[in-house]
Structure formats: C-alpha cells, structure tokens
Design an enzyme around this catalytic site. Structure first.
Site, PDB file in Angstrom:
ATOM      1  CD  GLU A  34      -2.582  -1.004   2.711  1.00 21.72           C
ATOM      2  OE1 GLU A  34      -2.428  -2.048   3.736  1.00 21.72           O
ATOM      3  OE2 GLU A  34      -3.244  -0.217   2.877  1.00 21.72           O
ATOM      4  NE  ARG A 277       3.852  -7.877  10.082  1.00 20.01           N
ATOM      5  CZ  ARG A 277       3.016  -7.362   9.139  1.00 20.01           C
ATOM      6  NH1 ARG A 277       1.900  -7.803   8.801  1.00 20.01           N
ATOM      7  NH2 ARG A 277       3.346  -5.929   8.585  1.00 20.01           N
ATOM      8  CE  LYS A 287       3.396   0.095   4.999  1.00 22.64           C
ATOM      9  NZ  LYS A 287       2.357   0.039   3.672  1.00 22.64           N
TER      10      LYS A 287
END
Ligand code: ATP
Ligand code: MG
Length: 570
Positions: A34, A277, A287
């Site tokens: 994104e 992850r 983020k």
C-alpha cells in the site's frame, strides 16, 4: 555474497509441485504494497520471496500498488517504493495499481448485486459494529439486507455518482452474519470517500475495500501464488469467496475495461498462501509508528540511517546483497518469531568484509611525534586495499613525522592485558614499523597534548628486524596529510529489545536511545578525499563506514558508521 543457492521452504515446495504436476506452466507472483509509507526491512522478506521465486522458476512478478485507501496514500511513497525495490536488486514484470482495475471492480460489484450477493446498507459505522456480533455471539442481519436487486443497483449507481455523503452507506457482501469467521459477516465491499486519489484523481468517490480489491487484482493479473503474511489467514475464506462468486475466468466482459486500457489480463484463480512476518528486535516496524517518528521529528526523515526502512538502512550503508542474504537465512515459515538484529548485521559484515576496501582513519585523535625522523620527512608507503583480494591493488599512504593515533590506543597507566602504546613501551604502526613512546607532553589542565616517540628503523619493511614480535598493532594517519571529516556514529534507535511492548505503560517513544547517533570529527587518510557518495570502506580496526548518500561532498566528507567490526553487544 553467496545468495545463489535458494533456501528451500514450504512455499517453494508448493511452486515446485504445481509446476511438476502441470497445474501451472508459468508462475506469477506479485509484491503488493500500500503506498502509505516507505518500505521497511520486513517488506524485504516479501520482496525477496515474491521476486525470488519468479526469478528462480522463470515466472513473472509484478509490483502492484494496493492503492484503495486514498486518504493515506501519496505519490512520494509510490516513487520511493519503486526505487527501493530496484535497489534491492529486483525488476518487476509489470507495474500495476489496484486502481487500474477500479472500473472492473465496479462491474464485479454490480454483478454481485444482480446475483443477490451484495446490498447497499445504510447502517453507520457504529451500527455496523453493533450488528456484527462478537467472537462468541453471532451477528444480526442488517435491516437493509433484503433490498431488491433493482433498488441496490440504483443506490450503488448513486453512490458512484456522489449522491451520498461519506459514511452514509456501504455496499456489503451478503454472506453469513452468523459465520464463525467474522470476516464473512457481510463485509463491506465499497465505501463512500470523497477524496481525490493519487492515481485516479477525482474520477471516483467510492473506493473498494482491501479484501475485495486484493483477490480480484490477483486474479486479473493471473497471479498463481498470492503470498501474504499470516494476518490474512482469516481473510482467506473471503478472498476465495469473492473469486468464486465473481468467477472472472468465465466473465471476460468484466475485465474488458482493463484490456481497453491496454493492460493484459491473463485471468487466474490464485491461491493465497500465508507466511510469518519478519520481525526484528530493537526496532519497530509498523508504518504508523515509523510515520510518527518522522512526523514528530524524532528522526531526520524516512531515510534517517537509524530507521529500519530500506531507504534508511541503505543510507546507513547496508548492502542490498546483505539484505537478500538475511532473507535467505531467515527462511520462510508459518512460525511467528523475532529475529535478532545481529543476524542482519552479520550479513552486512560478511558482505562488507569481502567488498569494502581498507583505509585508515582516526576518530578520537592524539598527536604522536616521531622524534628520530626529520621535520620534513615524507614518504609514500604502499598499502594493500584489501588483505584478502590482491586484485584490488594498493594505494599510496603518506607517512611523516607527526601522526594522529587513536586516543584509546594509548594508556598512561596501562590496564592489565593492554598491548598497545604505553610510556616506555612499543607498538607496531600499521605498514610502518615499531615505535616506542618516550615522552608524554601535557597541557596545563593535565590532558595529553602529544606523545613523543622514536621509530625503530631496523623494524621497517625489508629490514632484518621487520618481523620482530610485538603484541599490538595500531592504525594512524599522517597529521600533515590527513583530511578532516564529519563522522556519524550510529547505534540502535531503541534501548529495549521489544519497543512495542506496552505492558509497563510505556510506549516505543519512551525507549528511544538518546545515544543513537554521535557526531564526531575525525582524520582520514588522504586517499579518501575523492570518495564517492555511497562508497563503503573499512576504517581499519574501527568498523565499516559509508560516505553519506545525501550529505557527503568532495572536500566536505561525511561518513556514516555502518557497523562495528564485531558484534559488541554480545
Ligand atoms: P501496515 O503495517 O500499514 O498494515 P504492511 O506492513 O502490511 O502495512 P503493506 O504495504 O500492506 O504493508 O505490505 C506489502 C506486502 O508486504 C504485504 O504482502 C505484506 O504481507 C508484506 N509485509 C509487510 N510487512 C511484512 C513483514 N514484516 N514481513 C514480511 N512481509 C511483510
Ligand atoms: Mg498491510
């Protein structure tokens, strides 16, 4: 670096099996960020996995911006992400945006409505939450769930036309409000959001939800293996539901707008596969938190050399090869874990040991005067650029009567086991010979002004005493020839292994390391005068350093410490 043998893991095995069985003759993967922030080292795992598999099996990997949330997105991120992926050493087959498919998404939503699988719901966000139920209680049907198909089509068209305010209504999938999987309790497909989009401008005021857009984008691009992190595991039934209901493969009219835009659409039924992850200790990777560090001025920007962003660690001097090697070593599993930062640092050390030329620099200088050399003594020694790689040649190293040596290489009152310079003692000067300290000259305040010594001329290279055993060897630079430089000594950004842990009431901001950067002026050997930005070197005995990518200038050198030579935290 040795990243030629691919690490084997369960996803690679799935790919091998699918190729062997003929399920696929060509694999397609994608890396789907994104564009709402810069990439971090966690993303590197996903990048290496997706691009790496495509490269290994002659497949294709797209870079796709999953840009369905315009209010958080920015073209700055879109550009930076491309730069970072390329820096890591990968090139995409095609660059796509989820927003390239907005028209197709819209047609698909209309089809869902016509099939009785979607409806326009007027509940507000809070009511939707209340109707959704909990993990232990089923949800309740929305009072708008049974609107007629005609009514839904009309309302959806009016949503697109901008007749409804933000939040006034949503298009929802009609699945099962009693499902044990909350993701299947009539999830939103579209919401009204009257904000411009970095790629589509003002064309749209309704935007698709991530779960809806993601699977359809994969299918449009012909993705065979849709690799994502474990948090999407619970979303997989929804991913599969949308693909099954819409069945793009049998509805070519739905992808017509993509083809009309000149993009290929080799439609597939992708398989979503989750992996864990990548997490590192002593850092944060969300983020949101990284953005807050930037916005609140706690770091100098996304590219601050202390940041775990790719642009940050690049500026810090880490190499792309080291990051790829780290990803290879860490592997791919479904096991959640936190990797020690030293794993990455060791990959960097190994890579730099092989590729970085050696230089001498003194960062905390004291003067050493060699009294038995004439005032104007000047010679140019030849020093190997790399001890293990003769092909890298030699450089000229000026040597004269007055040198800078490192303050910590001298002890007036030596500690036990100290083998460097002491009053009356001897030490080897790298590339020169053995020097003895005869006198310590002090300032009025008692601090050391200079050391005076004498060079054993018999110990110089080529002389009979050159091999005389001596315990310590120290580095130096010629005072008259040295160039001065700013040197930025970086350390961890956080003082605790898990800055995300808030159980003690503290947040990551309370654990910032006040000593994460120390800026000093140092003396460098003159061959570094024309170092290029991003050139990496080893300052002998001190560590690996890089000429700062942004601030370094010829005549105004600025070096960042990449890492020390050894893991000093152990
Ligand atoms: P956010 O923290 O904002 O949710 P994100 O870190 O998930 O974002 P995306 O832009 O959605 O960022 O990530 C792009 C891709 O990278 C996704 O496929 C995601 O699964 C993967 N990814 C993100 N973080 C990691 C990580 N720490 N380790 C491995 N893959 C990751
Ligand atoms: Mg995400």
């Amino acid at each position: 670096m040795s990243d030629t043998t691919p690490a084997h893991h369960f996803i690679r095995q799935i790919v091998i099996d699918d190729l062997d069985s003929g399920k696929h003759s060509l694999i397609r993967t994608r890396f789907p960020p994104e564009p709402n922030g810069y990439l971090h080292i966690g993303h590197a795992k996903s990048i290496c996995l997706n691009f790496g598999l495509a490269a290994e099996f002659d497949g294709r990997c797209n870079l796709r911006f999953d840009d369905t949330n315009p209010s958080k997105e920015d073209i700055e991120y879109v550009d930076a992400i491309q730069e970072d992926v390329r820096w890591l050493g990968f090139e995409w087959a095609e660059l796509r945006h989820a927003s390239d498919y907005f028209e197709t998404f819209y047609l698909c939503a209309q089809q869902l409505i016509r099939d009785g699988k979607a409806y326009v719901c007027d509940l507000d966000a809070e009511q939707v939450r209340a109707y959704r139920g909990t993990l232990t209680e089923p949800g309740r049907n929305s009072p708008f769930r049974d609107r007629s198909i005609a009514d839904n089509l009309d309302r959806f068209a009016r949503m697109r036309a901008g007749e409804f305010a933000d939040g006034a209504c949503t298009l929802r999938a009609k699945i099962d409000m009693a499902s044990g999987n909350i993701n299947l309790r009539d999830p939103a497909i579209y919401r009204v959001r009257k904000v411009p989009h970095q790629n589509t401008g003002d064309a749209w005021c309704i935007y698709p939800m991530y779960d809806y857009a993601h699977g359809l984008s994969d299918a449009i691009e012909g993705i065979t293996h849709s690799l994502c992190t474990l948090e999407f595991e619970d979303h997989r039934p929804l991913y599969d539901w949308y693909l099954a209901q819409i069945d793009l493969a049998h509805h070519p009219e739905l992808v017509a707008p993509v083809l009309a835009a000149g993009l290929s659409a080799p439609v597939s039924t992708p398989r979503q596969i989750e992996f864990s992850r990548l997490n590192f200790d002593y850092t944060v990777m969300s983020k949101r938190k990284l953005l807050a560090l930037v916005n609140d001025g706690l770091v100098s920007g996304w590219n601050d050399p202390r940041m775990p962003t790719l642009t940050g660690i690049r500026r810090r001097g880490y190499t792309a090869a080291a990051i790829r090697e780290m990803a290879r070593r860490v592997g791919v599993t479904k096991q959640e874990s936190v990797i020690e930062f030293s794993v990455l640092e060791n990959c960097v050390r190994e890579d730099l040991d092989a590729i970085a030329e050696r230089r001498m620099a003194v960062l905390d200088p004291i003067r050493l005067v060699i009294d038995n050399l004439p005032e104007d003594h000047e010679e140019h020694l030849l020093a190997a650029n790399h001890p293990k790689d003769e092909a890298r040649g030699q450089r000229q190293l000026p040597f004269s009567r007055e040198l800078w040596i490192e303050r910590e290489d001298f002890m007036e009152v030596p500690a036990k086991g100290f083998h460097r310079l002491v009053p009356g003692g001897e030490v080897r000067l790298r590339f020169v010979g053995i020097v003895k300290c005869n006198e310590v000259v002090k300032n009025d305040d008692g601090s050391i002004r200079a050391l005076h010594g004498s060079l054993d001329l018999e110990s110089r290279s080529g002389m009979p005493g050159a091999d005389r055993k001596i315990k310590g060897t120290i580095h130096w630079v010629s005072a008259r020839h040295a160039i001065d430089a700013e040197v930025r000594l970086y350390d961890r950004l956080f003082t605790v292994a898990d800055p995300d842990d808030e159980r003690d009431g503290k947040t990551y901001r309370d654990h910032l390391n006040p000593d994460s950067v120390r800026i000093v002026r140092g003396w460098l050997e003159p061959s570094l005068a024309d170092a290029a930005a991003e050139q990496r070197v080893q300052f002998e005995r001190l560590g690996y350093f890089v000429a700062d990518r942004l601030d370094h200038r010829p005549g105004q050198p600025i070096f960042n410490r990449v890492c020390t030579l050894r893991d000093s935290k152990k």
